[in-house]
Write a protein that holds these residues in place. Structure first.
Motif, mmCIF file in Angstrom:
data_model
loop_
_atom_site.group_PDB
_atom_site.id
_atom_site.type_symbol
_atom_site.label_atom_id
_atom_site.label_comp_id
_atom_site.label_asym_id
_atom_site.label_seq_id
_atom_site.Cartn_x
_atom_site.Cartn_y
_atom_site.Cartn_z
ATOM 1 N N VAL A 227 4.711 9.568 -1.652
ATOM 2 C CA VAL A 227 4.574 8.293 -2.352
ATOM 3 C C VAL A 227 3.429 8.361 -3.349
ATOM 4 O O VAL A 227 3.559 7.915 -4.493
ATOM 5 N N LYS A 228 2.314 8.947 -2.947
ATOM 6 C CA LYS A 228 1.170 9.084 -3.852
ATOM 7 C C LYS A 228 1.543 9.883 -5.092
ATOM 8 O O LYS A 228 1.138 9.541 -6.208
ATOM 9 N N ALA A 229 2.326 10.933 -4.903
ATOM 10 C CA ALA A 229 2.761 11.748 -6.044
ATOM 11 C C ALA A 229 3.633 10.929 -6.987
ATOM 12 O O ALA A 229 3.475 10.992 -8.216
ATOM 13 N N SER B 17 0.855 -1.192 0.000
ATOM 14 C CA SER B 17 0.000 0.000 0.000
ATOM 15 C C SER B 17 0.890 1.241 0.000
ATOM 16 O O SER B 17 2.100 1.167 0.262
ATOM 17 N N ASN B 18 0.287 2.389 -0.278
ATOM 18 C CA ASN B 18 1.037 3.643 -0.229
ATOM 19 C C ASN B 18 1.671 3.840 1.145
ATOM 20 O O ASN B 18 2.819 4.259 1.258
ATOM 21 N N ALA B 19 0.915 3.542 2.192
ATOM 22 C CA ALA B 19 1.416 3.714 3.556
ATOM 23 C C ALA B 19 2.599 2.785 3.829
ATOM 24 O O ALA B 19 3.576 3.189 4.481
ATOM 25 N N GLU B 20 2.530 1.547 3.343
ATOM 26 C CA GLU B 20 3.633 0.609 3.551
ATOM 27 C C GLU B 20 4.893 1.054 2.814
ATOM 28 O O GLU B 20 5.991 0.977 3.356
ATOM 29 N N ILE B 21 4.723 1.519 1.582
ATOM 30 C CA ILE B 21 5.867 2.017 0.814
ATOM 31 C C ILE B 21 6.475 3.223 1.525
ATOM 32 O O ILE B 21 7.694 3.307 1.702
ATOM 33 N N ALA B 22 5.618 4.136 1.962
ATOM 34 C CA ALA B 22 6.092 5.336 2.661
ATOM 35 C C ALA B 22 6.873 4.965 3.916
ATOM 36 O O ALA B 22 7.945 5.519 4.171
ATOM 37 N N GLY B 23 6.363 4.033 4.679
ATOM 38 C CA GLY B 23 7.040 3.611 5.905
ATOM 39 C C GLY B 23 8.399 2.998 5.637
ATOM 40 O O GLY B 23 9.376 3.295 6.327
ATOM 41 N N ARG B 24 8.489 2.169 4.628
ATOM 42 C CA ARG B 24 9.753 1.506 4.321
ATOM 43 C C ARG B 24 10.790 2.452 3.736
ATOM 44 O O ARG B 24 11.985 2.231 3.909
#
Length: 68
Positions: free
Chosen positions: A33-35, A18-25
């Motif tokens: 990340v969304k951008a 998810s966007n949140a998982e990518i952002a966290g990692r």
């Protein structure tokens, strides 16, 4: 903060994160990340995130970001 390699966000998409998982990692804001995710299909001539995920898998970018 050093610039992230361009392949880490598509790798996260391809890995089904998810966007949140990518952002966290990647230690980024979710909005950043969304951008990046919004820009990936346009840069690659794709229609959406699903096609970007398929392209990432076909390009062998499946290593989850942040796990080098």
């Amino acid at each position: 903060m050093p610039r992230r390699p361009r392949r880490e966000v598509p790798a996260g998409i391809g890995a089904g994160l998810s966007n949140a998982e990518i952002a966290g990692r990647l230690h980024l804001f979710e909005g950043t990340v969304k951008a990046h995710i919004s820009a990936v299909p346009a840069k690659l001539g794709l229609r959406n995130r699903v096609e970007a995920a398929i392209a990432a898998k076909e390009a062998d970018l499946l290593a989850p970001p942040g796990r080098d």
